[in-house]
Every structure is written in structure tokens, then in C-alpha cells.
Design an enzyme around this catalytic site. Structure first.
Site, PDB file in Angstrom:
ATOM      1  N   HIS A  86      -3.858   7.095   1.355  1.00  0.00           N
ATOM      2  CA  HIS A  86      -4.105   5.751   0.852  1.00  0.00           C
ATOM      3  C   HIS A  86      -5.521   5.357   1.252  1.00  0.00           C
ATOM      4  CE1 HIS A  86      -3.904   1.593   0.020  1.00  0.00           C
ATOM      5  NE2 HIS A  86      -3.947   1.242   1.289  1.00  0.00           N
ATOM      6  N   ASN A 145      -9.943  -0.746  -1.845  1.00  0.00           N
ATOM      7  CA  ASN A 145      -8.510  -0.557  -1.649  1.00  0.00           C
ATOM      8  C   ASN A 145      -7.777  -1.155  -2.853  1.00  0.00           C
ATOM      9  OD1 ASN A 145      -5.835  -0.660  -0.854  1.00  0.00           O
ATOM     10  ND2 ASN A 145      -6.252  -1.472   1.195  1.00  0.00           N
ATOM     11  N   CYS A 196       0.816  -1.226   0.000  1.00  0.00           N
ATOM     12  CA  CYS A 196       0.000   0.000   0.000  1.00  0.00           C
ATOM     13  C   CYS A 196       0.846   1.271   0.000  1.00  0.00           C
ATOM     14  CB  CYS A 196      -0.921   0.018   1.216  1.00  0.00           C
ATOM     15  SG  CYS A 196      -2.050  -1.369   1.206  1.00  0.00           S
TER      16      CYS A 196
HETATM   17  O1  UT7 Z   1      -4.191  -0.967   3.192  1.00  0.00           O
HETATM   18  C1  UT7 Z   1      -3.692  -1.356   4.422  1.00  0.00           C
HETATM   19  C2  UT7 Z   1      -4.206  -2.665   4.703  1.00  0.00           C
HETATM   20  N1  UT7 Z   1      -5.491  -2.839   5.254  1.00  0.00           N
HETATM   21  C3  UT7 Z   1      -6.111  -2.067   6.176  1.00  0.00           C
HETATM   22  O2  UT7 Z   1      -5.713  -0.991   6.503  1.00  0.00           O
HETATM   23  C4  UT7 Z   1      -7.316  -2.662   6.815  1.00  0.00           C
HETATM   24  C5  UT7 Z   1      -7.333  -2.431   8.293  1.00  0.00           C
HETATM   25  N2  UT7 Z   1      -8.395  -3.113   8.964  1.00  0.00           N
HETATM   26  C6  UT7 Z   1      -9.716  -2.879   8.723  1.00  0.00           C
HETATM   27  O3  UT7 Z   1     -10.042  -2.083   7.863  1.00  0.00           O
HETATM   28  C7  UT7 Z   1     -10.739  -3.573   9.575  1.00  0.00           C
HETATM   29  O4  UT7 Z   1     -10.098  -4.246  10.627  1.00  0.00           O
HETATM   30  C8  UT7 Z   1     -11.664  -4.553   8.788  1.00  0.00           C
HETATM   31  C9  UT7 Z   1     -12.566  -3.781   7.841  1.00  0.00           C
HETATM   32  C10 UT7 Z   1     -10.809  -5.540   7.993  1.00  0.00           C
HETATM   33  C11 UT7 Z   1     -12.526  -5.347   9.751  1.00  0.00           C
HETATM   34  O5  UT7 Z   1     -13.263  -4.480  10.584  1.00  0.00           O
HETATM   35  P1  UT7 Z   1     -13.319  -4.730  12.162  1.00  0.00           P
HETATM   36  O6  UT7 Z   1     -14.240  -3.739  12.696  1.00  0.00           O
HETATM   37  O7  UT7 Z   1     -11.904  -4.697  12.657  1.00  0.00           O
HETATM   38  O8  UT7 Z   1     -13.959  -6.170  12.250  1.00  0.00           O
HETATM   39  P2  UT7 Z   1     -13.347  -7.495  12.904  1.00  0.00           P
HETATM   40  O9  UT7 Z   1     -12.172  -7.982  12.121  1.00  0.00           O
HETATM   41  O10 UT7 Z   1     -13.153  -7.261  14.358  1.00  0.00           O
HETATM   42  O11 UT7 Z   1     -14.538  -8.479  12.702  1.00  0.00           O
HETATM   43  C12 UT7 Z   1     -15.767  -8.289  13.372  1.00  0.00           C
HETATM   44  C13 UT7 Z   1     -16.662  -9.449  13.000  1.00  0.00           C
HETATM   45  C14 UT7 Z   1     -16.037 -10.809  13.200  1.00  0.00           C
HETATM   46  O12 UT7 Z   1     -17.041 -11.678  13.683  1.00  0.00           O
HETATM   47  P3  UT7 Z   1     -17.134 -11.998  15.251  1.00  0.00           P
HETATM   48  O13 UT7 Z   1     -15.812 -12.614  15.623  1.00  0.00           O
HETATM   49  O14 UT7 Z   1     -17.382 -10.701  15.932  1.00  0.00           O
HETATM   50  O15 UT7 Z   1     -18.291 -12.949  15.313  1.00  0.00           O
HETATM   51  C15 UT7 Z   1     -15.650 -11.242  11.808  1.00  0.00           C
HETATM   52  O16 UT7 Z   1     -15.646 -12.636  11.637  1.00  0.00           O
HETATM   53  O17 UT7 Z   1     -16.997  -9.368  11.600  1.00  0.00           O
HETATM   54  C16 UT7 Z   1     -16.728 -10.633  10.981  1.00  0.00           C
HETATM   55  N3  UT7 Z   1     -16.354 -10.388   9.596  1.00  0.00           N
HETATM   56  C17 UT7 Z   1     -17.260 -10.215   8.618  1.00  0.00           C
HETATM   57  N4  UT7 Z   1     -18.604 -10.236   8.633  1.00  0.00           N
HETATM   58  C18 UT7 Z   1     -19.223  -9.996   7.464  1.00  0.00           C
HETATM   59  C19 UT7 Z   1     -15.101 -10.277   9.061  1.00  0.00           C
HETATM   60  N5  UT7 Z   1     -15.194 -10.034   7.745  1.00  0.00           N
HETATM   61  C20 UT7 Z   1     -16.521  -9.993   7.446  1.00  0.00           C
HETATM   62  C21 UT7 Z   1     -17.226  -9.776   6.265  1.00  0.00           C
HETATM   63  N6  UT7 Z   1     -18.584  -9.792   6.320  1.00  0.00           N
HETATM   64  N7  UT7 Z   1     -16.616  -9.537   5.082  1.00  0.00           N
END
Ligand code: UT7
Length: 336
Positions: free
Chosen positions: A263, A293, A119
Site C-alpha cells: 500500500h 495515497n 487502505c
Molecule cells: O494509509 C495509511 C494512512 N496513513 C499513513 O500511513 C500516514 C502515516 N503517517 C505519516 O506518513 C507521517 O506521520 C506524516 C507524513 C503524516 C507526517 O510526518 P511526520 O514526520 O510524522 O511529521 P509530524 O506529524 O510529526 O509533523 C512535524 C511538523 C509539525 O510541526 P511542529 O509541531 O514540529 O512545529 C507539523 O505541524 O510538521 C508540521 N506539518 C506540516 N508542515 C508542512 C504537518 N503537516 C505539514 C504540512 N506541511 N503538510
């Protein structure tokens, strides 16, 4: 003093739009989850043939963006003496996409260098272009950021955290030597390899005979993996630090910045950084809702769109900032 000025921008994205609802038809996710957590509504993915192969290559996407940037800069393409190509998704294992671009653009043996900084690739690329020009090694540098993400995503429920975030696309800028008091004023670049495995695609690997095993494929180790929460926390902190550092280096204040081009990783990261720096929304560029992204391509695509939308004017101070896999992060301060 010779400076490196951006004199032309261009971008290209595939026509095929993949909406959140499309994704919800293939994996266990929803439009509400994706929009709320990331701000993404849709992304562009390359069209594929009936064998699943993309109709064009990543380098061809880069070439389309580059042709637009060359036309905008109004230069003879043969004056380009260096290509810098940032991608984490090269078309082949080696060589890098820079040489394919040299061939597609028929650039008469211009130097080609590839950057693998995920990135942050484009921010590193602009800093490198500045260095090439300031040292006299080059006068005209073509910097490209391009990614084919769609073929590398795990479209099973296992990969849903990552699959919903990424899109394909390419952006390019022409950077030229100038004696005018404008161009890239300062850059800051950082890395912290202890977190390399918190956002990475492991395979293929040089340590494995044959580079990849059937077991690795079964376990999905050739797909990207991410510790989303950790990446989010570090990104928010490092974006802010890098912006403050590059402003200090350039001797200017946040109030002088006409437009921040971050980014496009997550709208919540952008909003948190803007809030910390007290930057109003009209001074922060965002197109993540439409493209997701696109890794190294997000900043040059955003820059080209900002120019076309009349949001960048001659003399404006622009800041680019990125954070990503490595971890790597950095920023550029540019007088347009
Ligand atoms: O470019 C640089 C690289 N990337 C980034 O900068 C990304 C940085 N991270 C993020 O943007 C966020 O952490 C995410 C968008 C990836 C995830 O958001 P979050 O608020 O941190 O969610 P989480 O990972 O804590 O997941 C919450 C819940 C989980 O379920 P449980 O354990 O609470 O039951 C996940 O399994 O959401 C679930 N989950 C989804 N649900 C529906 C994870 N991915 C998905 C999905 N659809 N696609």
C-alpha cells in the site's frame, strides 16, 4: 484444487495533476516538506465544474479501471458473477459503489458487495474473492479499489497533514477460478478497533438526528483526522508482521518473492519495511511519488502499472500488503 487467479488488471487516474507547489499555493506547506516526509511529488485529483462538483463519479472511475481489467483478462463481462468494491468514499451514503458499477458495466445482475476497510480494502477484497471462488460461490470476481479523496480534504492549514497525502484513482482486477497451481496462495487479515479514532472521519454519524450538525461542520469533524506519528509506527510494524505471516502461511521465504506491492502510504514506511526484510529496491513497487495515497486504489493501480512495466511475469511470487484506518492490516501471497 481450485485456485483464484488474477487474469487481468486495469487502472484509471484523472488527468489533472496537482503538484506539491500547487498545494503550497493554497495551504501552509512546501514541496520540500511533502517530499521529505512522504516521498510524494504530485497526485491526481478529479476535475470539477464551476460549482465544485466532480465531472465524473467514483463509480465511473471504477468502471473505467474495470473495463481495462476485463479487456486484459479477455473475458465476456457477463461471466462476472460477483463484484467486490473497496472504497472508503462511496458516491452516496448508501447503497455502496458496487451496484453503481454493476449498472455502469451492464453486468446482468452480478452480485455486488462493498468493503469499507480503507487502505486495506483491496487486500480484504482479494481474500474475499479467493473465498468466494474456493467455496464455489463464484467463478469470476471483479475486485475494484477506487477513491475520490480530493473532495473530502480540508484545504485549510488545519488539514494540511492529511491534505498533502491523498489522491484520486481506481484500480481493478479480474479474479478467475483455475485448476492450475497458481493464484492467491494465502491471505492474512487483522484489525485493532481500539485505534479506530486515530485515523477517521467522524461525520456523518447515525447517532445524530439529521446525521450531521452545523457545529460538526464548523469543527471540521466531517474531514479525515489522523494521528500521523502513531499511524506511521503501527504501519511499519504491521506491514512487516503481515508479510512474514503470509509467507509462513504459504510456506515460502522472502527470498522467493519477485515483487512486493505495498500500500502506498508513505515512501518512508515502504523503505523501512524493505530494509527490515532486506528486500532490494528492484523487488519493491513504488508509485507514490506520482499518485500519493489513493487508499483502497493504491495496490490495484500499482499492480496494473507493474504488469504494464513488465515487472511481473508468469510464475512470479507476488506479495501485497496494506495497513490503514481501523486499524486494519493484511497481506496476500499470489503465484502469478
Ligand atoms: O494509509 C495509511 C494512512 N496513513 C499513513 O500511513 C500516514 C502515516 N503517517 C505519516 O506518513 C507521517 O506521520 C506524516 C507524513 C503524516 C507526517 O510526518 P511526520 O514526520 O510524522 O511529521 P509530524 O506529524 O510529526 O509533523 C512535524 C511538523 C509539525 O510541526 P511542529 O509541531 O514540529 O512545529 C507539523 O505541524 O510538521 C508540521 N506539518 C506540516 N508542515 C508542512 C504537518 N503537516 C505539514 C504540512 N506541511 N503538510
Amino acid at each position: 484444487m481450485t485456485r483464484a487467479a488474477i487474469t487481468g488488471t486495469g487502472f484509471w487516474v484523472p488527468e489533472r495533476i496537482v503538484t506539491n507547489d500547487d498545494l503550497a499555493g493554497w495551504i501552509d506547506t512546501s514541496d520540500a516538506w511533502i517530499t521529505e516526509r512522504s516521498g510524494i511529488s504530485e497526485r491526481r485529483w478529479l476535475e470539477r465544474d464551476d460549482q465544485g462538483r466532480t465531472l465524473i463519479t467514483g463509480a465511473e472511475m471504477g468502471a473505467r479501471a474495470a473495463r481495462e481489467a476485463i479487456a486484459a483478462a479477455n473475458i465476456d463481462k457477463n461471466t462476472i458473477d460477483q463484484i467486490i468494491y473497496a472504497t472508503l468514499n462511496p458516491d452516496v451514503f448508501f447503497p455502496g459503489n458496487g451496484v453503481f458499477l454493476e449498472h455502469l458495466l451492464e453486468l446482468n445482475t452480478a452480485g455486488a458487495m462493498d468493503i469499507r476497510n480503507q487502505c486495506t480494502g483491496f487486500v480484504y477484497g482479494l481474500a474475499a474473492a479467493d473465498g468466494f471462488i474456493q467455496s464455489g460461490l463464484a467463478r469470476t470476481v471483479l475486485v475494484v479499489g477506487g477513491e475520490v479523496q480530493s473532495t473530502a480534504l480540508d484545504l485549510s492549514d488545519r488539514g494540511r497533514d492529511i491534505a498533502v497525502l491523498f489522491g484520486d484513482g481506481a484500480g481493478a482486477v479480474v479474479v478467475q477460478a483455475t485448476d492450475e497451481d497458481r493464484g492467491i496462495l494465502a491471505s492474512v487479515l487483522h484489525s485493532q478497533g481500539r485505534y479506530a479514532r486515530e485515523l477517521f472521519a467522524e461525520a456523518p454519524v447515525a447517532t445524530e438526528t439529521g446525521r450531521i450538525t452545523a457545529a460538526m461542520i464548523d469543527e471540521g469533524r466531517h474531514f479525515p483526522h489522523m494521528n500521523g506519528k502513531l499511524v506511521f509506527q503501527h504501519a511499519t510494524r504491521r506491514f512487516t508482521e503481515a508479510i512474514e505471516e503470509v509467507l509462513r502461511k504459504g510456506g515460502v521465504d522472502i527470498g522467493d518473492v519477485a515483487l512486493l506491492i505495498p500500500h502506498q502510504a508513505n515512501q518512508r514506511i515502504t523503505d523501512a519495511v524493505a530494509a527490515r526484510l532486506e528486500l532490494p529496491a528492484e523487488r519493491v513497487f513504488s508509485n507514490i511519488a506520482r499518485y500519493g495515497n489513493t487508499t483502497a486504489a493504491t495496490i490495484p493501480i500499482a499492480m496494473a502499472e507493474a504488469v504494464r512495466a513488465g515487472r511481473i511475469h508468469s510464475g512470479d511470487l507476488i506479495v501485497t500488503v496494506a495497513f490503514g484506518s481501523g486499524f486494519t492490516w493484511g497481506a496476500n501471497l499470489i503465484r502469478w
